[in-house]
Motif scaffolding. Structure first.
Motif, short mmCIF file in Angstrom:
data_model
loop_
_atom_site.label_atom_id
_atom_site.label_comp_id
_atom_site.label_asym_id
_atom_site.label_seq_id
_atom_site.Cartn_x
_atom_site.Cartn_y
_atom_site.Cartn_z
N ALA A 1 0.83 -1.20 0.00
CA ALA A 1 0.00 0.00 0.00
C ALA A 1 0.87 1.25 0.00
CB ALA A 1 -0.93 0.00 1.21
N CYS A 2 1.92 1.27 0.80
CA CYS A 2 2.80 2.44 0.85
C CYS A 2 3.48 2.68 -0.50
CB CYS A 2 3.84 2.26 1.95
SG CYS A 2 3.16 2.40 3.60
N LYS A 3 3.89 1.60 -1.16
CA LYS A 3 4.52 1.74 -2.47
C LYS A 3 3.54 2.31 -3.49
CE LYS A 3 7.95 -1.85 -1.80
NZ LYS A 3 8.35 -3.22 -2.10
N LEU A 4 2.29 1.81 -3.46
CA LEU A 4 1.30 2.31 -4.40
C LEU A 4 0.95 3.76 -4.13
CD1 LEU A 4 -1.06 -0.80 -4.61
CD2 LEU A 4 0.42 0.09 -6.42
N LEU A 5 0.84 4.12 -2.85
CA LEU A 5 0.54 5.51 -2.51
C LEU A 5 1.68 6.43 -2.91
CD1 LEU A 5 -1.16 5.02 0.96
CD2 LEU A 5 -2.25 5.86 -1.13
N ASP A 6 2.90 5.99 -2.69
CA ASP A 6 4.06 6.80 -3.08
C ASP A 6 4.15 6.95 -4.60
OD1 ASP A 6 4.77 7.24 -0.47
OD2 ASP A 6 6.26 5.61 -0.42
N ALA A 7 3.60 5.97 -5.33
CA ALA A 7 3.61 6.05 -6.79
C ALA A 7 2.52 6.98 -7.30
CB ALA A 7 3.41 4.66 -7.38
N GLY A 8 1.67 7.48 -6.40
CA GLY A 8 0.65 8.44 -6.81
C GLY A 8 -0.72 7.85 -7.05
N GLN A 9 -0.94 6.60 -6.68
CA GLN A 9 -2.25 5.98 -6.85
C GLN A 9 -3.26 6.58 -5.87
OE1 GLN A 9 -3.34 3.51 -8.93
NE2 GLN A 9 -1.37 3.51 -10.00
N PRO A 10 -4.51 6.73 -6.28
CA PRO A 10 -5.53 7.23 -5.35
C PRO A 10 -5.78 6.23 -4.22
CG PRO A 10 -6.34 7.28 -7.62
CD PRO A 10 -5.03 6.56 -7.63
N PRO A 11 -6.03 6.71 -3.02
CA PRO A 11 -6.22 5.81 -1.88
C PRO A 11 -7.34 4.79 -2.07
CG PRO A 11 -5.92 8.04 -1.11
CD PRO A 11 -6.02 8.11 -2.60
N LYS A 12 -8.41 5.17 -2.76
CA LYS A 12 -9.51 4.24 -2.98
C LYS A 12 -9.05 3.05 -3.82
CE LYS A 12 -14.27 4.09 -4.58
NZ LYS A 12 -15.38 4.85 -5.18
N ARG B 1 -5.98 4.42 8.46
CA ARG B 1 -5.56 4.17 9.84
C ARG B 1 -4.09 3.78 9.88
NH1 ARG B 1 -8.50 -0.16 11.12
NH2 ARG B 1 -10.35 1.13 11.01
N HIS B 2 -3.65 3.02 8.89
CA HIS B 2 -2.26 2.55 8.87
C HIS B 2 -1.33 3.48 8.09
CE1 HIS B 2 -2.98 -1.31 10.83
NE2 HIS B 2 -4.15 -1.30 10.21
N CYS B 3 -1.85 4.23 7.15
CA CYS B 3 -1.05 5.18 6.36
C CYS B 3 -1.76 6.53 6.37
CB CYS B 3 -0.93 4.71 4.92
SG CYS B 3 -0.18 3.12 4.69
N PRO B 4 -1.70 7.27 7.48
CA PRO B 4 -2.41 8.55 7.53
C PRO B 4 -1.91 9.52 6.48
CG PRO B 4 -1.53 7.95 9.69
CD PRO B 4 -0.99 6.98 8.71
N ALA B 5 -2.81 10.36 6.01
CA ALA B 5 -2.44 11.34 4.98
C ALA B 5 -1.39 12.31 5.51
CB ALA B 5 -3.68 12.10 4.52
N SER B 6 -1.42 12.60 6.81
CA SER B 6 -0.46 13.55 7.37
C SER B 6 0.97 13.04 7.27
CB SER B 6 -0.81 13.86 8.82
OG SER B 6 -0.76 12.68 9.60
N GLU B 7 1.16 11.73 7.25
CA GLU B 7 2.51 11.18 7.11
C GLU B 7 2.98 11.19 5.67
OE1 GLU B 7 2.71 7.31 8.82
OE2 GLU B 7 2.17 8.01 10.81
N ARG B 8 2.03 11.28 4.73
CA ARG B 8 2.40 11.25 3.31
C ARG B 8 2.48 12.63 2.71
NH1 ARG B 8 -2.16 8.09 3.20
NH2 ARG B 8 -3.03 9.47 1.64
N GLU B 9 2.20 13.67 3.45
CA GLU B 9 2.15 15.01 2.89
C GLU B 9 3.51 15.46 2.38
OE1 GLU B 9 0.10 17.94 4.95
OE2 GLU B 9 -1.60 16.66 5.39
N GLY B 10 3.48 16.09 1.25
CA GLY B 10 4.69 16.63 0.67
C GLY B 10 5.57 15.60 -0.02
#
Length: 137
Positions: free
Chosen positions: A73-84, A99-108
């Protein structure tokens, strides 16, 4: 308790009537048996939980987000995939993903863009300091 309110119990199927002494006696005996049974159930439950704890068993539901799913999930989110899309690909709900990858940790992190998100970016919300403390809104 029922006598103070002048309430009598009359069972049509079990021939119990608390108006008489025999009926009140039977009712009190049954109440005592019920209380004793409840305490036995509680003792057995606590003994079973203690035995399971000593055996190293953990109660409850197994976590739906495993370490492997979290990495994916973290790899996909870092690649720019939408959370849904990430949540459906990993097999968890969007709430579990957040809950496991809050948006605040991924900001910027995404494409060097400054992403500012918080729960207060909704119409009609009072201006307050956001969680990140960056600005008032």
């Amino acid at each position: 308790m029922l006598e103070g309110r002048k309430v009598d119990l009359r069972s049509l199927t079990d021939s119990i009537d608390t108006k008489g002494a025999a009926g009140r006696f039977f009712f009190n005996v049954m109440a005592g048996l019920v209380a004793a049974e409840r305490e036995l159930i509680l003792e057995r439950t606590m003994a079973g939980l203690a035995a399971a704890k000593r055996a190293g068993k953990i109660g409850g539901r197994k976590p739906s987000m495993t370490p492997a799913k979290l990495d994916a999930a973290c790899k996909l989110l870092d690649a720019g995939q939408p959370p849904k899309d990430v949540a459906s690909a990993v097999g968890v709900s969007v709430a579990t993903l957040y809950r496991h990858c809050p948006a605040s940790e991924r900001e910027g992190k995404h494409e060097n863009k400054q992403i500012h998100r918080c729960n207060l970016h909704r119409p009609g919300v009072v201006w307050r300091r956001c969680q990140l403390g960056q600005r008032r809104h």
